[in-house]
Design a protein around this motif. Structure first.
Motif, PDB file in Angstrom:
ATOM      1  N   GLN A   7       2.131  -3.624   1.311  1.00 52.46           N
ATOM      2  CA  GLN A   7       2.367  -4.580   2.393  1.00 52.46           C
ATOM      3  C   GLN A   7       1.418  -4.311   3.559  1.00 52.46           C
ATOM      4  OE1 GLN A   7       6.540  -4.023   3.198  1.00 52.46           O
ATOM      5  NE2 GLN A   7       7.192  -5.467   1.597  1.00 52.46           N
ATOM      6  N   HIS A   8       1.282  -3.033   3.892  1.00 50.65           N
ATOM      7  CA  HIS A   8       0.380  -2.670   4.987  1.00 50.65           C
ATOM      8  C   HIS A   8      -1.059  -3.028   4.635  1.00 50.65           C
ATOM      9  CE1 HIS A   8      -1.618  -0.440   8.148  1.00 50.65           C
ATOM     10  NE2 HIS A   8      -2.259   0.286   7.247  1.00 50.65           N
ATOM     11  N   TRP A   9      -1.464  -2.777   3.399  1.00 52.95           N
ATOM     12  CA  TRP A   9      -2.837  -3.085   2.969  1.00 52.95           C
ATOM     13  C   TRP A   9      -3.114  -4.584   3.124  1.00 52.95           C
ATOM     14  CZ3 TRP A   9      -6.525   0.382   0.722  1.00 52.95           C
ATOM     15  CH2 TRP A   9      -7.712  -0.251   0.320  1.00 52.95           C
ATOM     16  N   LYS A  10      -2.204  -5.419   2.626  1.00 55.17           N
ATOM     17  CA  LYS A  10      -2.409  -6.874   2.692  1.00 55.17           C
ATOM     18  C   LYS A  10      -2.440  -7.367   4.141  1.00 55.17           C
ATOM     19  CE  LYS A  10      -0.277  -7.731  -1.817  1.00 55.17           C
ATOM     20  NZ  LYS A  10       0.895  -8.290  -2.550  1.00 55.17           N
ATOM     21  N   ARG A  11      -1.660  -6.735   4.991  1.00 55.60           N
ATOM     22  CA  ARG A  11      -1.596  -7.156   6.382  1.00 55.60           C
ATOM     23  C   ARG A  11      -2.836  -6.685   7.158  1.00 55.60           C
ATOM     24  NH1 ARG A  11       2.954  -5.268   7.113  1.00 55.60           N
ATOM     25  NH2 ARG A  11       2.433  -3.225   8.022  1.00 55.60           N
TER      26      ARG A  11
END
Length: 443
Positions: A7-11
């Motif tokens: 989730q952090h990577w995509k954000r």
């Protein structure tokens, strides 16, 4: 944690997906980089592993290298190894071991990165320590904003910044991941370890939530930094004017800019000037024409009503405008003095040295241009009726390459009136009908 990681990577890196990018993981073998490797592999990315052996811990360094090689085999990935004589490098350059290791590490990463993004395992605890070290050393808002998650210009990613060290340890235990321990991490002789083992635990005793509060502060400062950068960009856009490879700034506008110290620092920083030089740059706004301040890559030059930022490598592009009211200007650690026109009948003797030039004032119109000579320049040497290229003139004088690099000329309306230190132009010499004489002297 894998879900939170994705989730952090995509954000944070929405433009980088397993389908469109390759990664180069910096892996020491410690828990941080081992967890990073596992998360990246589980997320489906194509990656290689890079390991630096700094040869500082004897057999332990060899153990780490072998561990990372085995880790690469486990994931079926290429492992790149580089050994450094870190101690000798640090000693030769009078650097700390930590500084030397960092310089060697990133220099090597840049040579092997190719089209990959470099990924390091910096986490939230690293961010806290870095922010505090910056604070005590002295820093601006960018230093207080901690470690950046992405640095586009360096193709560098740090996807573990939201996670605490304890989270990484728990993930490693749950996923049954093996890793190695660096014995130097227990030594407080390194600055970061002192912060980690002594300072932060001491602060925690007084403020139990200190670390979480610092992380929240870092996030606030990152947002503030965006506003700061936007404001700086807007104000500098109104100040600077670009002319080829040079930056020109009106002196009066610069002096009136507020806050002056901050804008000056941010304006000069991209050109290699240090924070310590900011005050010197501000003093230069009131310095004499031709004064300058130098960084490793650029010069800041006072040029009449303008400040000019020019590359050192393009020093020949530097030029100084001379107005009729100027009595002296500085250039290349020399001073050019200009005497007001004198009446010829005052028994003025023609100079016997090449450092002086007497010219017919009636033929001179200001402003003049003081600059380094360039290929293609020509003039009419005193005593000659034909023009001659300066390159040929220098050959006749048997000047060395370094001597030629030091030659400056005085120009008027694209006509060279004096090759400083060598000869004036015949068209501007004193003749029988001359009434007023303009004198130039370089020292």
């Amino acid at each position: 944690m894998l879900q939170s990681f994705n989730q952090h990577w995509k954000r944070t890196f929405p433009h980088l997906t397993p389908q469109n990018c390759r990664l180069l993981l910096a892996v020491s073998g410690g828990v941080d980089s081992v967890v990073l490797t596992h998360l990246v592999a589980q997320s489906g990315f194509n990656f290689r592993i890079a390991h630096c052996n700094f040869q500082l811990r004897g057999e332990e360094s060899e153990r780490d290298e072998q561990f990372v090689l085995a880790l690469g085999k486990q994931y079926g990935k290429e492992v790149l190894i580089r050994r450094f004589d870190t101690g000798a490098f640090a000693s030769a350059r009078k650097m700390t071991i930590q500084e030397a290791a960092r310089e060697l590490r990133y220099a090597w990463f840049n040579t092997i990165r190719e089209d990959s993004w470099l990924v390091t395992a910096h986490h939230a605890d690293d961010n806290i320590e870095t922010m505090l070290m910056h604070l005590f050393r002295g820093t601006g808002i960018k230093g207080l904003a901690g470690i950046q998650a992405i640095q586009e210009e360096r193709a560098l990613l740090r996807p573990l910044l939201p996670f605490r060290k304890q989270e990484l340890l728990e993930y490693a235990r749950e996923a049954k991941l093996d890793f190695v321990e660096d014995s130097s991490n227990s030594s407080d002789k390194y600055t970061r370890n002192f912060f980690r083992h002594q300072l932060i635990p001491g602060i925690r005793e007084v403020f139990p939530q200190a670390e979480e509060n610092i992380l929240h502060t870092i996030e606030h400062l990152k947002e503030a930094l965006q506003v700061y950068d936007q404001s700086i960009h807007l104000q500098l856009g109104k100040l600077i004017e670009k002319y080829g490879n040079e930056i020109h700034i009106p002196v009066l506008k610069w002096k009136q800019a507020t806050p002056l110290h901050t804008l000056t620092r941010e304006m000069l920083k991209p050109y290699g000037f240090t924070t310590a030089q900011t005050a010197e740059a501000i003093k230069l706004l009131d310095a004499s024409n031709g004064s300058y301040l130098q960084s490793p890559t650029h010069r800041l030059i006072r040029n009449r009503k303008w400040m000019i930022i020019a590359e050192n490598a393009n020093e020949q592009a530097a030029h100084i405008i001379i107005e009729e009211t100027d009595s002296e200007v500085r250039f290349a650690e020399k001073t050019l003095k200009i005497q007001s026109p004198k009446i010829k009948s005052q028994n003025i003797s023609v100079p016997s040295t090449a450092s002086e030039a007497f010219l017919d004032a009636a033929k001179i119109s200001f402003p003049l241009l003081l600059r380094k000579w360039k290929q293609g320049d020509y003039f009419y040497p005193l005593g000659m009726q034909k023009k001659k290229k300066l390159s040929r003139f220098f050959i006749d004088l048997k000047l060395s390459a370094t001597d030629k690099e030091k030659v400056w000329v005085l120009e008027m309306d694209k006509k060279i009136i004096w090759v400083i230190g060598y000869r004036i132009d015949d068209r501007f010499k004193i003749i029988d009908t001359t009434t007023d004489i303009l004198q130039f002297k370089v020292s």
